[in-house]
Design a protein around this motif. Structure first.
Motif, PDB file in Angstrom:
ATOM      1  N   THR A  92     -12.963  -8.489   0.339  1.00  0.00           N
ATOM      2  CA  THR A  92     -11.612  -8.966  -0.592  1.00  0.00           C
ATOM      3  C   THR A  92     -11.556  -7.793  -1.654  1.00  0.00           C
ATOM      4  O   THR A  92     -12.596  -7.602  -2.324  1.00  0.00           O
ATOM      5  N   ASP A  93     -10.282  -7.219  -1.891  1.00  0.00           N
ATOM      6  CA  ASP A  93     -10.043  -6.449  -3.235  1.00  0.00           C
ATOM      7  C   ASP A  93     -10.610  -7.143  -4.381  1.00  0.00           C
ATOM      8  O   ASP A  93     -10.085  -8.296  -4.465  1.00  0.00           O
ATOM      9  N   SER A 110     -15.250  -7.265  -5.780  1.00  0.00           N
ATOM     10  CA  SER A 110     -14.930  -7.837  -4.386  1.00  0.00           C
ATOM     11  C   SER A 110     -15.606  -9.275  -4.486  1.00  0.00           C
ATOM     12  O   SER A 110     -17.030  -9.318  -4.995  1.00  0.00           O
ATOM     13  N   TYR A 165     -19.970  -1.683   0.081  1.00  0.00           N
ATOM     14  CA  TYR A 165     -18.774  -1.749  -0.151  1.00  0.00           C
ATOM     15  C   TYR A 165     -18.739  -1.032  -1.695  1.00  0.00           C
ATOM     16  O   TYR A 165     -19.819  -1.236  -2.297  1.00  0.00           O
ATOM     17  N   GLN A 194     -10.818   5.080  -4.951  1.00  0.00           N
ATOM     18  CA  GLN A 194     -10.226   4.528  -3.446  1.00  0.00           C
ATOM     19  C   GLN A 194     -11.436   3.506  -3.112  1.00  0.00           C
ATOM     20  O   GLN A 194     -12.639   3.654  -3.180  1.00  0.00           O
ATOM     21  N   LYS A 195     -11.080   2.134  -2.951  1.00  0.00           N
ATOM     22  CA  LYS A 195     -12.101   1.321  -2.506  1.00  0.00           C
ATOM     23  C   LYS A 195     -12.542   1.468  -1.095  1.00  0.00           C
ATOM     24  O   LYS A 195     -11.518   1.379  -0.389  1.00  0.00           O
ATOM     25  N   ASP A 224     -16.195  -1.868  -4.330  1.00  0.00           N
ATOM     26  CA  ASP A 224     -15.547  -2.561  -5.480  1.00  0.00           C
ATOM     27  C   ASP A 224     -16.445  -3.658  -5.715  1.00  0.00           C
ATOM     28  O   ASP A 224     -16.663  -4.574  -5.216  1.00  0.00           O
ATOM     29  N   SER A 248       0.788  -1.258   0.068  1.00  0.00           N
ATOM     30  CA  SER A 248      -0.149  -0.147   0.001  1.00  0.00           C
ATOM     31  C   SER A 248       0.882   1.284   0.166  1.00  0.00           C
ATOM     32  O   SER A 248       2.300   1.209  -0.027  1.00  0.00           O
ATOM     33  N   LYS A 268      -6.379  -9.399  -0.594  1.00  0.00           N
ATOM     34  CA  LYS A 268      -6.114  -8.473   0.484  1.00  0.00           C
ATOM     35  C   LYS A 268      -7.550  -7.937   0.904  1.00  0.00           C
ATOM     36  O   LYS A 268      -8.132  -7.862   0.002  1.00  0.00           O
ATOM     37  N   ILE A 320     -10.108  -5.249   2.529  1.00  0.00           N
ATOM     38  CA  ILE A 320     -10.676  -3.745   2.596  1.00  0.00           C
ATOM     39  C   ILE A 320     -11.717  -3.922   3.906  1.00  0.00           C
ATOM     40  O   ILE A 320     -12.549  -4.634   3.851  1.00  0.00           O
TER      41      ILE A 320
END
Lengths: 115, 112
Positions: B92-93, B30, B25, B1-2, B27, A58, B99, B101
């Motif tokens: 999840t992204d 996801s 959310y 930006q998520k 994104d 990040s 990763k 969020i």
């Protein structure tokens, strides 16, 4: 049941000092992550690590941060010159390759206090 | 930006009631959605995971997912004082990294 472990549980350091936070992921896991949580704020992704290299990092993970897997079990996060704003809980997580779910397993965290 | 958004609360319910926690959310990519419970100063503890639209029940907990509305919820039936904690929503992204969020969390207080 296997679990992720982290040491130390609490680290107090002076600004400008180097710290190393240690994690032992679950033994058959191959994906590793560091997250941090500043008091009262969201958990934030720092870095992911797979196959002995960083797979994503990040904006927070600047040149002051580094990660290593020095042997087959430990996974470390180093902060070279700590700042006051690095004070946070740092969580390590791991994830097995080929799992049917995306569940990450979290360690108990290290509380870092920078004075 | 998520982003992952949750009402920070506090949400206060009487013992035995149903607690309803919500999360949205941003994104659309996801794929996996999680509810974690976090006690003060401790690491997140996984409560529920959900991957497809609809409901998923596990004991007193039910997770609901609506991907079209980008909405996840958690229902806690027969709430107990021991359920008092902060509940974190994580997704999840949409990339391949898996990763997570995270939302800021909803503080739940169950009153005896």
């Amino acid at each position: 049941e296997p679990e992720v472990t982290q040491t130390p549980s609490h680290q107090v350091t002076q600004m400008g000092q180097e710290v190393i936070l240690r994690c032992v992921p679950i033994s058959n896991h191959l994906y590793f992550y560091w997250y941090r949580q500043i008091l009262g704020q969201k958990v934030e992704f720092l870095v992911s690590f797979y196959n002995n290299e960083i797979s994503e990092k990040s904006e927070i993970f600047d040149d002051q941060f580094s990660v290593e897997r020095p042997d087959g079990s430990n996974f470390t996060l180093k902060i070279r010159s700590t700042k006051l704003e690095d004070s946070a809980m740092y969580f390590c997580a791991s994830y097995p390759q080929g799992a049917s779910t995306d569940t990450q397993y979290f360690g108990p965290g290290t509380r870092l206090t920078v004075l | 930006q998520k982003e992952v958004e949750q009402n920070s609360g506090p949400l206060s319910v009487p013992e035995g009631a149903i607690a309803s926690l919500n999360c949205t959310y941003s994104d659309r990519g996801s794929q996996s959605f999680f509810w974690y419970r976090q006690y003060s100063g401790k690491s997140p503890e996984l409560i529920m995971s959900i991957y497809s639209n609809g409901d998923k029940e596990d004991g007193r907990f039910t997770a609901q997912l609506n991907k079209a509305s980008q909405y996840v919820s958690l229902l806690i039936r027969d709430s107990q004082p021991s359920d008092s904690a902060t509940y974190l929503c994580a997704v999840t992204d949409g990339g391949n990294n898996r990763k997570l969020i995270w939302g800021l969390g909803t503080s739940l207080a169950v009153n005896p």
